[in-house]
Design a protein around this motif. Sequence first.
Motif, short mmCIF file in Angstrom:
data_model
loop_
_atom_site.label_atom_id
_atom_site.label_comp_id
_atom_site.label_asym_id
_atom_site.label_seq_id
_atom_site.Cartn_x
_atom_site.Cartn_y
_atom_site.Cartn_z
N GLU A 138 0.82 -1.20 0.00
CA GLU A 138 0.00 0.00 0.00
C GLU A 138 0.86 1.26 0.00
N GLU A 139 1.98 1.21 0.75
CA GLU A 139 2.89 2.35 0.78
C GLU A 139 3.58 2.54 -0.57
N LEU A 140 3.95 1.43 -1.23
CA LEU A 140 4.57 1.53 -2.55
C LEU A 140 3.60 2.17 -3.55
N GLU A 141 2.36 1.73 -3.51
CA GLU A 141 1.35 2.30 -4.41
C GLU A 141 1.11 3.78 -4.10
N LYS A 142 1.05 4.09 -2.80
CA LYS A 142 0.80 5.46 -2.37
C LYS A 142 1.90 6.40 -2.88
N ASN A 143 3.11 5.87 -2.96
CA ASN A 143 4.25 6.68 -3.40
C ASN A 143 4.59 6.47 -4.88
N ASN A 144 3.66 5.90 -5.62
CA ASN A 144 3.81 5.76 -7.08
C ASN A 144 5.02 4.93 -7.49
N PHE A 145 5.34 3.91 -6.71
CA PHE A 145 6.51 3.08 -7.02
C PHE A 145 6.42 2.44 -8.42
N PHE A 157 4.77 3.36 -11.06
CA PHE A 157 4.87 4.41 -12.07
C PHE A 157 6.30 4.94 -12.17
N ALA A 158 6.98 5.08 -11.02
CA ALA A 158 8.36 5.58 -11.02
C ALA A 158 9.29 4.65 -11.78
N VAL A 159 9.12 3.33 -11.58
CA VAL A 159 9.97 2.35 -12.28
C VAL A 159 9.70 2.38 -13.78
N MET A 160 8.42 2.37 -14.14
CA MET A 160 8.06 2.44 -15.56
C MET A 160 8.61 3.71 -16.20
N LYS A 186 11.29 4.17 -19.34
CA LYS A 186 10.89 4.96 -20.51
C LYS A 186 11.83 6.13 -20.73
N ARG A 187 12.21 6.82 -19.65
CA ARG A 187 13.08 7.99 -19.80
C ARG A 187 14.48 7.58 -20.27
N ALA A 188 15.00 6.48 -19.74
CA ALA A 188 16.30 6.00 -20.19
C ALA A 188 16.26 5.57 -21.65
N SER A 189 15.13 4.98 -22.07
CA SER A 189 14.96 4.61 -23.48
C SER A 189 14.95 5.85 -24.37
N GLU A 190 14.26 6.88 -23.92
CA GLU A 190 14.22 8.14 -24.67
C GLU A 190 15.61 8.77 -24.75
N ARG A 191 16.35 8.66 -23.66
CA ARG A 191 17.72 9.21 -23.64
C ARG A 191 18.62 8.50 -24.64
#
Length: 260
Positions: free
Chosen positions: A232-239, A241-244, A248-253
């Motif tokens: 629940e804490e991981l979800e609350k802190n967008n874990f 989404f952060a990993v995804m 994605k950002r590294a792929s864009e880079r």
Amino acid sequence: MKNMKIGIIGCGNMGGAIYRSLQNRNFQVLGYDPFLDPKKADGIQLESDWKSFQNKTELLILAVKPGDAAKTLSSLETAKNILSVAAGIDTHTLRNSSPSGSKVVRIMPNLPILIEKGALGYYGDKELYESVQEIFSPISYCVELAKEDLLDAVTGLSGSGPAYVLRFIQSLAEGGVASGLTYTQALRLSIQTVLGSAELLAKELDQNSEAHPEVLKNKVTSPGGTTIAGLEELEKNNFPFAVMSAVKRASERSKELGTK
């Protein structure tokens, strides 16, 4: 290929890891890196003369910074078979920068090749695919890609992924310390937890290609228990989404590096 002399251009973290793996498996390998102090080469046999290095090697592994890839290849005097680690530099650029007749394959390995547990994607001239497999399949899970632009995704996921996993392990350990464990205890427990979980999922996938991490996650999660409270804490802190977003950002880079 054991009779073929392989040259590594750029013997930093990745190039050095590839060199040592080849050396440990009795391949003939030679390094070239004008920026590496020979005193710090740590067992890497470095050729100091660029022309001599080219004459002595038949297949080249290009492990220089992306911005140096085209310049390095343009200085080759004869056609070569080339495996390029340079993130974002496409096969069109690699071929155009190399002498006419050169064959190229882009590869994206990751640092766990140091312990023969790597992951690698590749794309390019199919004539070199057998060489890629012979060199890397003993030390990596190798994926032949259908489209070149998928290499950017591999870069963002498995190429950069060890950094994400290591940061996760560090965070697990710090959580353990905050809960009363010593740092050594917490770090060892964190490492083993990640190793065991990954191996368990891999075993499940070997037995069932439809296996999903969510199924195993649910086996750890009981109603009203400790695990669901943590999740629940991981979800609350967008874990998730952060990993995804990191992948994605590294792929864009990776794509951005190819346009410079």
